[in-house]
Design a protein around this motif. Structure first.
Motif, PDB file in Angstrom:
ATOM      1  N   MET A  15       0.885  -1.073  -0.212  1.00  0.00           N
ATOM      2  CA  MET A  15       0.116   0.012  -0.028  1.00  0.00           C
ATOM      3  C   MET A  15       0.901   1.243  -0.073  1.00  0.00           C
ATOM      4  SD  MET A  15      -2.983   1.227  -0.091  1.00  0.00           S
ATOM      5  CE  MET A  15      -4.241   0.051   0.330  1.00  0.00           C
ATOM      6  N   GLY A  16       1.779   1.293   0.731  1.00  0.00           N
ATOM      7  CA  GLY A  16       2.863   2.300   0.801  1.00  0.00           C
ATOM      8  C   GLY A  16       3.468   2.690  -0.543  1.00  0.00           C
ATOM      9  N   ASP A  17       3.833   1.585  -1.344  1.00  0.00           N
ATOM     10  CA  ASP A  17       4.298   1.897  -2.795  1.00  0.00           C
ATOM     11  C   ASP A  17       3.260   2.479  -3.555  1.00  0.00           C
ATOM     12  OD1 ASP A  17       6.696   0.842  -2.095  1.00  0.00           O
ATOM     13  OD2 ASP A  17       6.153  -0.989  -2.982  1.00  0.00           O
ATOM     14  N   CYS A  18       1.926   2.073  -3.524  1.00  0.00           N
ATOM     15  CA  CYS A  18       1.030   2.753  -4.196  1.00  0.00           C
ATOM     16  C   CYS A  18       0.760   4.334  -3.946  1.00  0.00           C
ATOM     17  CB  CYS A  18      -0.459   1.996  -4.024  1.00  0.00           C
ATOM     18  SG  CYS A  18      -0.561   0.251  -4.485  1.00  0.00           S
ATOM     19  N   ILE A  19       0.721   4.582  -2.628  1.00  0.00           N
ATOM     20  CA  ILE A  19       0.767   5.804  -2.272  1.00  0.00           C
ATOM     21  C   ILE A  19       1.827   6.660  -2.749  1.00  0.00           C
ATOM     22  CG2 ILE A  19       0.898   7.398  -0.238  1.00  0.00           C
ATOM     23  CD1 ILE A  19      -0.719   5.267   1.383  1.00  0.00           C
ATOM     24  N   SER A  20       2.998   6.149  -2.729  1.00  0.00           N
ATOM     25  CA  SER A  20       4.064   7.062  -3.270  1.00  0.00           C
ATOM     26  C   SER A  20       4.038   6.925  -4.926  1.00  0.00           C
ATOM     27  CB  SER A  20       5.375   6.169  -2.869  1.00  0.00           C
ATOM     28  OG  SER A  20       5.420   6.014  -1.640  1.00  0.00           O
ATOM     29  N   VAL A  21       3.534   6.231  -5.506  1.00  0.00           N
ATOM     30  CA  VAL A  21       3.407   6.236  -6.851  1.00  0.00           C
ATOM     31  C   VAL A  21       2.307   7.316  -7.230  1.00  0.00           C
ATOM     32  CG1 VAL A  21       2.634   4.996  -8.824  1.00  0.00           C
ATOM     33  CG2 VAL A  21       4.251   4.025  -7.599  1.00  0.00           C
ATOM     34  N   ARG A  22       1.220   7.369  -6.380  1.00  0.00           N
ATOM     35  CA  ARG A  22       0.200   8.298  -6.933  1.00  0.00           C
ATOM     36  C   ARG A  22       0.586   9.637  -6.324  1.00  0.00           C
ATOM     37  NH1 ARG A  22      -4.635   6.474  -7.639  1.00  0.00           N
ATOM     38  NH2 ARG A  22      -4.204   4.489  -6.545  1.00  0.00           N
ATOM     39  N   VAL A  23       1.191   9.762  -5.311  1.00  0.00           N
ATOM     40  CA  VAL A  23       1.695  11.196  -5.178  1.00  0.00           C
ATOM     41  C   VAL A  23       2.467  11.771  -6.362  1.00  0.00           C
ATOM     42  CG1 VAL A  23       3.166  12.619  -3.333  1.00  0.00           C
ATOM     43  CG2 VAL A  23       1.345  10.901  -2.790  1.00  0.00           C
ATOM     44  N   LEU A  24       3.588  10.771  -6.823  1.00  0.00           N
ATOM     45  CA  LEU A  24       4.652  11.250  -7.562  1.00  0.00           C
ATOM     46  C   LEU A  24       3.707  11.418  -8.923  1.00  0.00           C
ATOM     47  CD1 LEU A  24       7.392  11.359  -8.913  1.00  0.00           C
ATOM     48  CD2 LEU A  24       7.032   8.924  -9.543  1.00  0.00           C
ATOM     49  N   LEU A  25       2.791  10.536  -9.454  1.00  0.00           N
ATOM     50  CA  LEU A  25       2.004  10.987 -10.609  1.00  0.00           C
ATOM     51  C   LEU A  25       1.131  12.372 -10.558  1.00  0.00           C
ATOM     52  CD1 LEU A  25       0.760   7.507 -11.829  1.00  0.00           C
ATOM     53  CD2 LEU A  25       2.232   8.772 -12.817  1.00  0.00           C
ATOM     54  N   MET A  26       0.734  12.489  -9.250  1.00  0.00           N
ATOM     55  CA  MET A  26      -0.258  13.729  -9.274  1.00  0.00           C
ATOM     56  C   MET A  26       0.818  14.993  -9.501  1.00  0.00           C
ATOM     57  SD  MET A  26      -2.534  14.900  -5.747  1.00  0.00           S
ATOM     58  CE  MET A  26      -3.091  13.604  -5.728  1.00  0.00           C
ATOM     59  N   LEU A  27       1.961  14.953  -8.596  1.00  0.00           N
ATOM     60  CA  LEU A  27       2.967  16.156  -8.837  1.00  0.00           C
ATOM     61  C   LEU A  27       3.300  16.158 -10.159  1.00  0.00           C
ATOM     62  CD1 LEU A  27       4.922  15.369  -5.595  1.00  0.00           C
ATOM     63  CD2 LEU A  27       2.973  17.153  -5.924  1.00  0.00           C
ATOM     64  N   LEU A  28       3.757  15.058 -11.039  1.00  0.00           N
ATOM     65  CA  LEU A  28       4.238  15.200 -12.293  1.00  0.00           C
ATOM     66  C   LEU A  28       2.988  16.007 -13.102  1.00  0.00           C
ATOM     67  CD1 LEU A  28       5.973  11.898 -12.900  1.00  0.00           C
ATOM     68  CD2 LEU A  28       7.070  14.196 -12.823  1.00  0.00           C
ATOM     69  N   ALA A  29       1.748  15.592 -12.987  1.00  0.00           N
ATOM     70  CA  ALA A  29       0.685  15.999 -13.624  1.00  0.00           C
ATOM     71  C   ALA A  29       0.707  17.594 -13.397  1.00  0.00           C
ATOM     72  CB  ALA A  29      -0.587  15.601 -13.399  1.00  0.00           C
ATOM     73  N   LEU A  30       0.923  17.800 -12.108  1.00  0.00           N
ATOM     74  CA  LEU A  30       0.799  19.305 -11.757  1.00  0.00           C
ATOM     75  C   LEU A  30       1.844  20.104 -12.410  1.00  0.00           C
ATOM     76  CD1 LEU A  30      -0.109  22.006  -9.986  1.00  0.00           C
ATOM     77  CD2 LEU A  30       1.198  21.227  -8.380  1.00  0.00           C
ATOM     78  N   ILE A  31       3.296  19.566 -12.641  1.00  0.00           N
ATOM     79  CA  ILE A  31       4.434  20.198 -12.899  1.00  0.00           C
ATOM     80  C   ILE A  31       4.318  20.222 -14.523  1.00  0.00           C
ATOM     81  CG2 ILE A  31       6.813  19.888 -13.141  1.00  0.00           C
ATOM     82  CD1 ILE A  31       6.852  18.680 -10.420  1.00  0.00           C
ATOM     83  N   SER A  32       3.880  19.257 -15.194  1.00  0.00           N
ATOM     84  CA  SER A  32       3.679  19.386 -16.653  1.00  0.00           C
ATOM     85  C   SER A  32       2.652  20.439 -16.989  1.00  0.00           C
ATOM     86  CB  SER A  32       3.221  17.932 -17.106  1.00  0.00           C
ATOM     87  OG  SER A  32       1.933  17.686 -16.728  1.00  0.00           O
ATOM     88  N   TYR A  33       1.444  20.574 -16.267  1.00  0.00           N
ATOM     89  CA  TYR A  33       0.568  21.548 -16.286  1.00  0.00           C
ATOM     90  C   TYR A  33       1.058  22.887 -16.354  1.00  0.00           C
ATOM     91  CZ  TYR A  33      -3.295  24.796 -15.811  1.00  0.00           C
ATOM     92  OH  TYR A  33      -4.139  25.886 -15.840  1.00  0.00           O
ATOM     93  N   LEU A  34       1.766  23.193 -15.248  1.00  0.00           N
ATOM     94  CA  LEU A  34       2.406  24.328 -14.788  1.00  0.00           C
ATOM     95  C   LEU A  34       3.414  24.840 -15.927  1.00  0.00           C
ATOM     96  CD1 LEU A  34       2.856  24.447 -11.128  1.00  0.00           C
ATOM     97  CD2 LEU A  34       1.042  25.561 -12.395  1.00  0.00           C
ATOM     98  N   ILE A  35       4.193  23.968 -16.266  1.00  0.00           N
ATOM     99  CA  ILE A  35       5.201  24.264 -17.670  1.00  0.00           C
ATOM    100  C   ILE A  35       4.393  24.346 -19.140  1.00  0.00           C
ATOM    101  CG2 ILE A  35       6.738  23.048 -19.070  1.00  0.00           C
ATOM    102  CD1 ILE A  35       7.988  21.315 -16.696  1.00  0.00           C
ATOM    103  N   SER A  36       3.471  23.689 -19.162  1.00  0.00           N
ATOM    104  CA  SER A  36       2.660  23.947 -20.428  1.00  0.00           C
ATOM    105  C   SER A  36       1.991  25.426 -20.252  1.00  0.00           C
ATOM    106  CB  SER A  36       1.536  22.966 -20.707  1.00  0.00           C
ATOM    107  OG  SER A  36       0.617  22.965 -19.690  1.00  0.00           O
ATOM    108  N   LEU A  37       1.733  25.679 -19.163  1.00  0.00           N
ATOM    109  CA  LEU A  37       0.808  27.024 -18.879  1.00  0.00           C
ATOM    110  C   LEU A  37       2.036  28.142 -19.129  1.00  0.00           C
ATOM    111  CD1 LEU A  37      -1.539  28.833 -18.091  1.00  0.00           C
ATOM    112  CD2 LEU A  37      -0.913  28.326 -15.526  1.00  0.00           C
ATOM    113  N   THR A  38       3.086  28.114 -18.480  1.00  0.00           N
ATOM    114  CA  THR A  38       4.323  28.695 -18.799  1.00  0.00           C
ATOM    115  C   THR A  38       4.503  29.230 -20.107  1.00  0.00           C
ATOM    116  OG1 THR A  38       5.153  28.337 -16.621  1.00  0.00           O
ATOM    117  CG2 THR A  38       6.625  29.525 -18.232  1.00  0.00           C
ATOM    118  N   PHE A  39       4.554  28.057 -20.993  1.00  0.00           N
ATOM    119  CA  PHE A  39       4.925  28.116 -22.476  1.00  0.00           C
ATOM    120  C   PHE A  39       3.794  28.964 -23.074  1.00  0.00           C
ATOM    121  CE2 PHE A  39       8.267  25.067 -21.979  1.00  0.00           C
ATOM    122  CZ  PHE A  39       9.195  25.534 -22.776  1.00  0.00           C
ATOM    123  N   ASN A  40       2.456  28.603 -22.643  1.00  0.00           N
ATOM    124  CA  ASN A  40       1.317  29.451 -23.411  1.00  0.00           C
ATOM    125  C   ASN A  40       1.586  30.787 -23.026  1.00  0.00           C
ATOM    126  OD1 ASN A  40      -1.062  27.614 -24.416  1.00  0.00           O
ATOM    127  ND2 ASN A  40      -0.178  26.382 -22.945  1.00  0.00           N
TER     128      ASN A  40
END
Length: 318
Positions: A1-26
């Motif tokens: 369960m701990g691994d699942c939590i870590s992966v989910r947090v990582l994906l959530m943060l990557l999604a946020l970072i990718s969105y902010l980068i694309s927003l910056t380029f816009n």
């Protein structure tokens, strides 16, 4: 369960970072050559790709509304990282937004940045890149639909449990996530139709008036088809998604009001489709209100715990 939590947090943060980068380029694209990243400003490219359906520039305020909405969504998702339920952390059990949601979002952000650079060069280098740009525009709309699909699947699985124990979160997911992404998807779907008009105007012998009529017919058929699907086939999944029609209504209104486009019978056809879309939207609201009162999605059935439900889900939907 701990691994699942870590992966989910990582994906959530990557999604946020990718969105902010694309927003910056816009944002950088608005300033064009001054930034060193783009060859021309977005508005200059828009002025060079005017068609009979090009909307007036005031409609771009939708882009600001969209980004504020999506930032609100991410604030809600990040806020959930500190919330704990009796079983475990709220963001992982129930995992209303599965791994596929965040993976699709990352892909969408990459597509958005690719679109910016291709679109920037369409009218600065040549017109040969217009078709690839059109394809990426369509892929953006499709990837948004995939994001909505994952959010809908999550609510189908955990919606009854949320309705009983966390009704506020259920509505926040419907409003911030589903309607926010639907607004985003509709924006790119309409952009696909508008870019199709540009391609038809510049790369085919089809007269500009005929190209505009063809695209308007396709748009109207798409709206009617979606109205039928959402009300009679996907009701339990998309009942409370209402932001599709307002986007189309505003873009059509801006298209009719654009002084830069020649006043032809295309404006009349656009106005008729605008009126039809407005009526469909009103009917949609009435149907949703009636179903909410008379055909609720959740009853008093016995509920399983989110932990038990999670064990039955495939990895991409976890």
């Amino acid at each position: 369960m701990g691994d699942c939590i870590s992966v989910r947090v990582l994906l959530m943060l990557l999604a946020l970072i990718s969105y902010l980068i694309s927003l910056t380029f816009n944002i950088l694209a608005l300033f064009g050559p001054w930034t060193g990243a783009f060859m021309q400003t977005t508005q200059y490219v828009l002025s060079k790709s005017t068609t009979h359906l090009t909307p007036d520039r005031w409609v771009l305020f939708l882009w600001d509304v969209l980004n504020v909405w999506l930032i609100g969504m991410f604030i809600y998702l990040i806020h959930n990282l500190r919330r704990r339920e009796a079983y475990t952390w709220m963001y992982t059990t129930p995992a209303v937004l599965p791994y596929g949601f965040y993976l699709s979002w990352i892909v969408n952000s990459i597509l958005n940045m690719a679109w910016l650079f291709l679109y920037d060069k369409d009218f600065c280098v040549c017109h040969r890149k217009m078709v690839p740009t059109l394809l990426i525009t369509a892929l953006q709309a499709i990837s948004n639909c995939v994001i909505i699909m994952f959010s809908c699947c999550g609510l189908v699985v955990y919606g009854a449990w949320l309705h009983k124990y966390h009704n506020n979160d259920l509505w926040l997911i419907r409003i911030l996530v589903q309607n926010g992404v639907a607004l985003y998807a509709t924006w790119w779907a309409v952009a696909t139709f508008l870019h199709l008009t540009v391609v038809l105007d510049h790369q085919t012998p089809i007269p500009k008036t005929d190209a505009a009529i063809m695209v308007l017919v396709l748009l109207q058929l798409g709206l009617i088809g979606w109205f039928v699907i959402e009300n009679w086939y996907l009701d339990k999944h998309v009942r409370y998604i209402l932001t599709v029609y307002p986007v189309v209504i505003l873009v059509l209104a801006a298209s009719v009001a654009n002084p830069a486009t020649p006043g032809t019978h295309i404006d009349i056809m656009s106005a008729v489709i605008l009126a039809i879309t407005s009526v469909i939207f009103i009917v949609r609201i009435i149907m949703v209100l009636w179903k909410h009162k008379n055909k609720p999605l959740y009853g008093e059935e016995e509920l399983r715990s989110p932990v038990d439900i999670a064990r039955t889900q495939k990895l991409i939907f976890m």
